[in-house]
Design an enzyme around this catalytic site. Structure first.
Site, PDB file in Angstrom:
ATOM      1  N   LYS A   1     -27.304 -13.558  -9.275  1.00 57.59           N
ATOM      2  CA  LYS A   1     -27.940 -12.252  -9.381  1.00 57.59           C
ATOM      3  C   LYS A   1     -27.529 -11.428  -8.163  1.00 57.59           C
ATOM      4  CE  LYS A   1     -32.411 -10.213 -10.393  1.00 57.59           C
ATOM      5  NZ  LYS A   1     -32.431  -9.198  -9.344  1.00 57.59           N
TER       6      LYS A   1
ATOM      7  N   TYR B   1     -21.926  -7.659 -16.088  1.00 53.92           N
ATOM      8  CA  TYR B   1     -22.617  -8.852 -16.572  1.00 53.92           C
ATOM      9  C   TYR B   1     -23.033  -8.769 -18.039  1.00 53.92           C
ATOM     10  CZ  TYR B   1     -26.662  -6.016 -15.155  1.00 53.92           C
ATOM     11  OH  TYR B   1     -27.565  -5.006 -14.992  1.00 53.92           O
TER      12      TYR B   1
ATOM     13  N   GLU C   1     -25.658 -16.874 -14.094  1.00 58.67           N
ATOM     14  CA  GLU C   1     -24.906 -15.906 -13.295  1.00 58.67           C
ATOM     15  C   GLU C   1     -25.627 -15.729 -11.970  1.00 58.67           C
ATOM     16  OE1 GLU C   1     -24.997 -12.374 -15.715  1.00 58.67           O
ATOM     17  OE2 GLU C   1     -24.328 -13.494 -17.459  1.00 58.67           O
TER      18      GLU C   1
ATOM     19  N   GLU D   1     -23.598  -4.564 -11.914  1.00 59.79           N
ATOM     20  CA  GLU D   1     -24.320  -4.320 -10.669  1.00 59.79           C
ATOM     21  C   GLU D   1     -23.321  -3.811  -9.634  1.00 59.79           C
ATOM     22  OE1 GLU D   1     -27.615  -5.243 -10.818  1.00 59.79           O
ATOM     23  OE2 GLU D   1     -28.310  -5.472  -8.746  1.00 59.79           O
TER      24      GLU D   1
ATOM     25  N   CYS E   1     -32.975   4.174  33.259  1.00 63.77           N
ATOM     26  CA  CYS E   1     -31.926   3.433  32.554  1.00 63.77           C
ATOM     27  C   CYS E   1     -31.782   2.050  33.182  1.00 63.77           C
ATOM     28  CB  CYS E   1     -30.611   4.198  32.637  1.00 63.77           C
ATOM     29  SG  CYS E   1     -29.198   3.227  32.098  1.00 63.77           S
TER      30      CYS E   1
ATOM     31  N   CYS F   1     -29.978   7.772  28.324  1.00 61.43           N
ATOM     32  CA  CYS F   1     -29.619   7.865  29.736  1.00 61.43           C
ATOM     33  C   CYS F   1     -28.626   9.015  29.826  1.00 61.43           C
ATOM     34  CB  CYS F   1     -28.965   6.573  30.208  1.00 61.43           C
ATOM     35  SG  CYS F   1     -28.056   6.766  31.751  1.00 61.43           S
TER      36      CYS F   1
ATOM     37  N   CYS G   1     -28.247   1.928  35.140  1.00 60.83           N
ATOM     38  CA  CYS G   1     -27.880   2.728  36.314  1.00 60.83           C
ATOM     39  C   CYS G   1     -29.078   3.359  37.027  1.00 60.83           C
ATOM     40  CB  CYS G   1     -26.881   3.825  35.924  1.00 60.83           C
ATOM     41  SG  CYS G   1     -27.611   5.120  34.910  1.00 60.83           S
TER      42      CYS G   1
ATOM     43  N   LYS H   1     -35.348 -16.922  -8.697  1.00 54.66           N
ATOM     44  CA  LYS H   1     -35.125 -16.302  -7.388  1.00 54.66           C
ATOM     45  C   LYS H   1     -34.865 -17.326  -6.280  1.00 54.66           C
ATOM     46  CE  LYS H   1     -36.376 -12.217  -6.883  1.00 54.66           C
ATOM     47  NZ  LYS H   1     -35.741 -10.900  -6.975  1.00 54.66           N
TER      48      LYS H   1
ATOM     49  N   CYS I   1     -22.684   6.423  33.720  1.00 56.07           N
ATOM     50  CA  CYS I   1     -23.463   5.172  33.628  1.00 56.07           C
ATOM     51  C   CYS I   1     -22.525   4.033  33.214  1.00 56.07           C
ATOM     52  CB  CYS I   1     -24.575   5.360  32.604  1.00 56.07           C
ATOM     53  SG  CYS I   1     -25.436   3.846  32.145  1.00 56.07           S
TER      54      CYS I   1
ATOM     55  N   GLU J   1       3.852   1.636  -1.261  1.00 55.42           N
ATOM     56  CA  GLU J   1       4.430   1.886  -2.587  1.00 55.42           C
ATOM     57  C   GLU J   1       3.379   2.464  -3.532  1.00 55.42           C
ATOM     58  OE1 GLU J   1       7.795  -1.516  -3.216  1.00 55.42           O
ATOM     59  OE2 GLU J   1       5.815  -2.186  -2.627  1.00 55.42           O
ATOM     60  N   TYR J   2       2.170   1.937  -3.389  1.00 55.27           N
ATOM     61  CA  TYR J   2       1.064   2.449  -4.211  1.00 55.27           C
ATOM     62  C   TYR J   2       0.817   3.925  -3.900  1.00 55.27           C
ATOM     63  CZ  TYR J   2      -3.669   2.836  -6.135  1.00 55.27           C
ATOM     64  OH  TYR J   2      -4.781   3.233  -6.825  1.00 55.27           O
TER      65      TYR J   2
ATOM     66  N   ASP K   1     -27.434  -8.520  -5.481  1.00 56.66           N
ATOM     67  CA  ASP K   1     -28.467  -7.663  -4.930  1.00 56.66           C
ATOM     68  C   ASP K   1     -27.865  -6.274  -4.729  1.00 56.66           C
ATOM     69  OD1 ASP K   1     -30.949  -7.065  -4.134  1.00 56.66           O
ATOM     70  OD2 ASP K   1     -30.843  -8.062  -2.196  1.00 56.66           O
TER      71      ASP K   1
ATOM     72  N   ASP L   1       0.834  -1.200   0.000  1.00 59.06           N
ATOM     73  CA  ASP L   1       0.000   0.000   0.000  1.00 59.06           C
ATOM     74  C   ASP L   1       0.872   1.255   0.000  1.00 59.06           C
ATOM     75  OD1 ASP L   1      -2.053  -1.720   0.095  1.00 59.06           O
ATOM     76  OD2 ASP L   1      -2.777  -1.169   2.097  1.00 59.06           O
TER      77      ASP L   1
HETATM   78 ZN   LIG Z   1     -27.492   4.666  32.636  1.00 57.44          ZN
END
Ligand SMILES: [Zn+2]
Length: 671
Positions: free
Chosen positions: A117, A226, A115, A174, A408, A426, A411, A314, A431, A37-38, A119, A35
């Protein structure tokens, strides 16, 4: 000054090298250089481009990040519509589709490409003369949004293609966020009190459609391409060959694609991935099946907005129903009270779920979720399962609406709910639940990154009374660590070393580590860049904070309130005394002047010294009070002092005010 053609050659050489290493890293996942060197290559390129802005081109690797925010996206007309796919949900439906298609093709034989799919968000990338010119969303299929600047920040999208290509063509793919990237993003948002994304797809879509590309750049987006939208000139004859060709051009093509002969093989492929998709790094929601020969695709054509030659098979949903036994409350780092669902254990997609998130009080009320309800739970990847909502028809009348506790649970302090917020808090900063969360946040990887100091040790240290706030960590002795049960000599030393090393973290990390409400990693970086030191940030007035374009009033108030509290200032002093470094501008390779130190001498016309220095810092550069070998430029105003002589001795480039202004202007134009 170097000869111009030498400079231009060097710039081109650097770009080619950077593009190559970028491809090794982001597409092949097999880097050849470190990294550092990059970064070195990027820095040299950024320096040359700042010096010779006439050679900056929109496809330079420096131009991936840093474009200015836009008011709204432009509209892109898709020359060939981006269609959506018809869905099938069973093998029978798939066979029916195959039979129908075979009938239409009257006995012409064809094979099928399968392929996964993704999301995510479908995008179209147009290349002209081998350069990325336009990136657009699918939109309504006919017209999408111009998100070129944002897509440029996705490192696996090549900006230039090294192989010969048709003069103009469009690649489709995608854009997605990995499950890990999604979790990290949501965790940051939860820490900052921001609304969470429901799933990786929403997060990817939200990131790609950011008006500020610099925010997009920080999101770990990726792409699988794709297919082709259209192309000028001769193209492969099959879809499979097209995918292969795209791969040789440097695009990221899924390694899981398959060329299959028979529909039964498609079913096997589908079954294979139903079982294994949880193990993938990203979300998939099915298998796309395409007719392989392009000519046959053309013969089949479309019906309405769906192609006849492809179908989405699906995956079954990962939802289940169970009973909500109770609602528990977690106390967050900022004191937020987070309700969660305690469920009757239920098997969803092969995993038993007992707990699920309920986000906040408002969400529970909006969805009308009651204790005792039968609820729908959804699991998406490794993400915490969530309660989608109740099945109202299954109510018996014994269900109880949720009431947020007035005290809370950790506490006993009375909780408060600030006006306009969806969370109750709270307010007790001592706490124990909050201290524990602040501590684990402070030492976490994205904050001070103190390796080895995990949750159990944090808890043990608190129980022993050795750590009451995060700063106490820096005062721990080996004896104290060894007094903890099961702590060995070697581990204690490792923890101490990690604590010592953490004193050198960049300012943005320190700001993030403080756990100021609404300040996530992105915001911390913005604040670090803007103010340069914690001292300056602590002194910033409310109006000064509000003046920063990316900071809303809620964040500004929260930052201001944080530094107005005596206890927080004491914490900072305590950290300072322990030797935690607060100065040191964060450097981002994205900014145009990164890695360049400017020193000023004499009086400038257009700016005060402070203004000029602030400008440089804003653009990622550094400023120094004396000329040294690492000074990039000495900016010379009227009546220069001895710095000028020193710069001449050291052969440091000099800039007149006009040249400085030009560099700033060019750099600003880039981001
Ligand atoms: Zn608390």
């Amino acid at each position: 000054m170097e000869e111009l053609y030498v400079v231009r050659d060097r710039i081109e050489q650097l770009r080619a090298q950077i593009n190559y290493h970028n491809y090794r890293y982001y597409v092949l996942d097999s880097p050849e250089i470190s990294d550092a060197e990059y970064d070195e290559l990027m820095r040299e390129l950024a320096r040359l481009e700042a010096q010779y802005p006439q050679f900056i081109t929109p496809d330079s690797p420096t131009q991936r990040v840093g474009a200015q925010p836009v008011e709204a996206f432009g509209v892109v007309q898709h020359p060939v519509p981006m269609l959506s796919l018809a869905n099938v949900f069973s093998y029978e439906e798939l066979q029916a589709w195959h039979k129908r298609v075979s009938g239409l093709l009257r006995g012409q034989s064809f094979d099928l490409v399968c392929e996964l799919k993704m999301d995510g968000l479908a995008v179209a990338l147009t290349y002209e003369g081998g350069r990325l010119t336009t990136g657009a969303t699918r939109g309504d299929g006919m017209r999408g949004e111009d998100i070129t600047q944002n897509l440029k920040t996705v490192r696996s999208i090549p900006l230039t293609l090294s192989q010969p290509t048709p003069p103009r063509f469009e690649v489709r793919g995608e854009v997605y966020l990995s499950k890990k990237g999604f979790e990290k993003l949501n965790k940051e948002r939860a820490d900052a009190g921001l609304p969470l994304f429901a799933n990786p797809r929403n997060a990817a879509a939200g990131s790609v459609r950011q008006l500020d590309p610099r925010i997009t750049a920080r999101r770990p987006l990726d792409i699988y391409v794709y297919g082709l939208g259209w192309a000028e000139g001769e193209m492969p004859l099959t879809h499979w060959e097209t995918l292969d060709w795209l791969k040789t051009l440097g695009f990221k093509v899924s390694p899981h694609n398959a060329l299959l002969g028979h529909v039964k093989e498609v079913e096997d492929y589908y079954r294979h991935w139903v079982e294994r998709r949880e193990g993938l790094e990203y979300e998939t929601d099915g298998v796309v099946v395409k007719i392989n020969p392009i000519a046959l695709q053309g013969q089949l054509g479309n019906v309405g907005r769906e192609p006849r030659w492809a179908v989405a098979y699906k995956f079954p949903a990962t939802q289940g129903t169970t009973r909500l036994l109770d609602i528990g409350i977690n106390v967050g780092r900022t004191g937020s009270l987070n309700p969660y669902a305690i469920l009757e254990p239920v098997l969803v997609g092969g995993v038993t779920i007992k707990l699920a998130t309920l986000h906040n009080e408002d969400d529970i009320r909006r969805k009308d979720i009651r204790v005792g309800d039968t609820v729908i739970v959804q699991r998406a990847g490794e993400v915490i399962p969530q309660v989608i909502g109740p099945i109202v028809t299954k109510r018996t009348g014994a269900e109880r609406p949720f009431v947020m506790s007035e005290r809370c649970p950790a506490c006993g302090t009375s909780v408060v709910r600030p006006e306009g917020e969806v969370m109750s808090y709270c307010p007790n900063s001592a706490c124990p639940a909050q201290v524990f969360r602040s501590l684990t946040h402070f030492v976490s990887r994205s904050a001070m990154d103190i390796e080895g100091l995990g949750e159990q040790w944090c808890l043990a240290l608190m129980e022993k009374g050795l750590v009451k706030d995060p700063a106490d960590v820096y005062y721990l002795t080996k004896e104290q660590l060894l007094s903890l049960e099961r702590m060995g000599d070697k581990l204690a030393q490792n923890i101490l070393d990690a604590i010592a090393a953490s004193k050198e973290r960049p300012l943005s990390r320190v700001i993030f580590a403080l756990g100021i409400r609404h300040v996530g990693e992105e915001m911390a970086e913005i604040l670090a860049k803007k103010f340069g030191s914690l001292e300056r940030l602590a002194q910033a007035s409310l109006s000064e904070l509000m003046a920063i374009p990316t900071i809303g009033p809620k964040i500004a108030e929260s930052v201001h309130a944080y530094f107005s509290q005596e206890a927080n200032l004491r914490l900072i002093q305590k950290l300072e005394r322990a030797g935690v470094k607060f100065k040191g501008q964060v450097t981002s390779k994205a900014l145009p002047l990164t890695g360049m130190e400017f020193v000023f001498t004499g009086k400038l016309d257009a700016y005060s010294r402070n203004q000029a220095e602030a400008l440089v810092k804003e653009l990622g550069g550094e400023t120094g009070s004396s000329v040294t070998r690492k000074t990039a430029y000495l900016v010379v105003g009227a009546d220069p002092g001895s710095k000028l002589d020193r710069a001449r001795t050291l052969n440091i480039p000099l800039l007149a005010e006009a040249e400085f202004q030009r560099i700033v202007k060019e750099a600003k134009a880039k981001g």
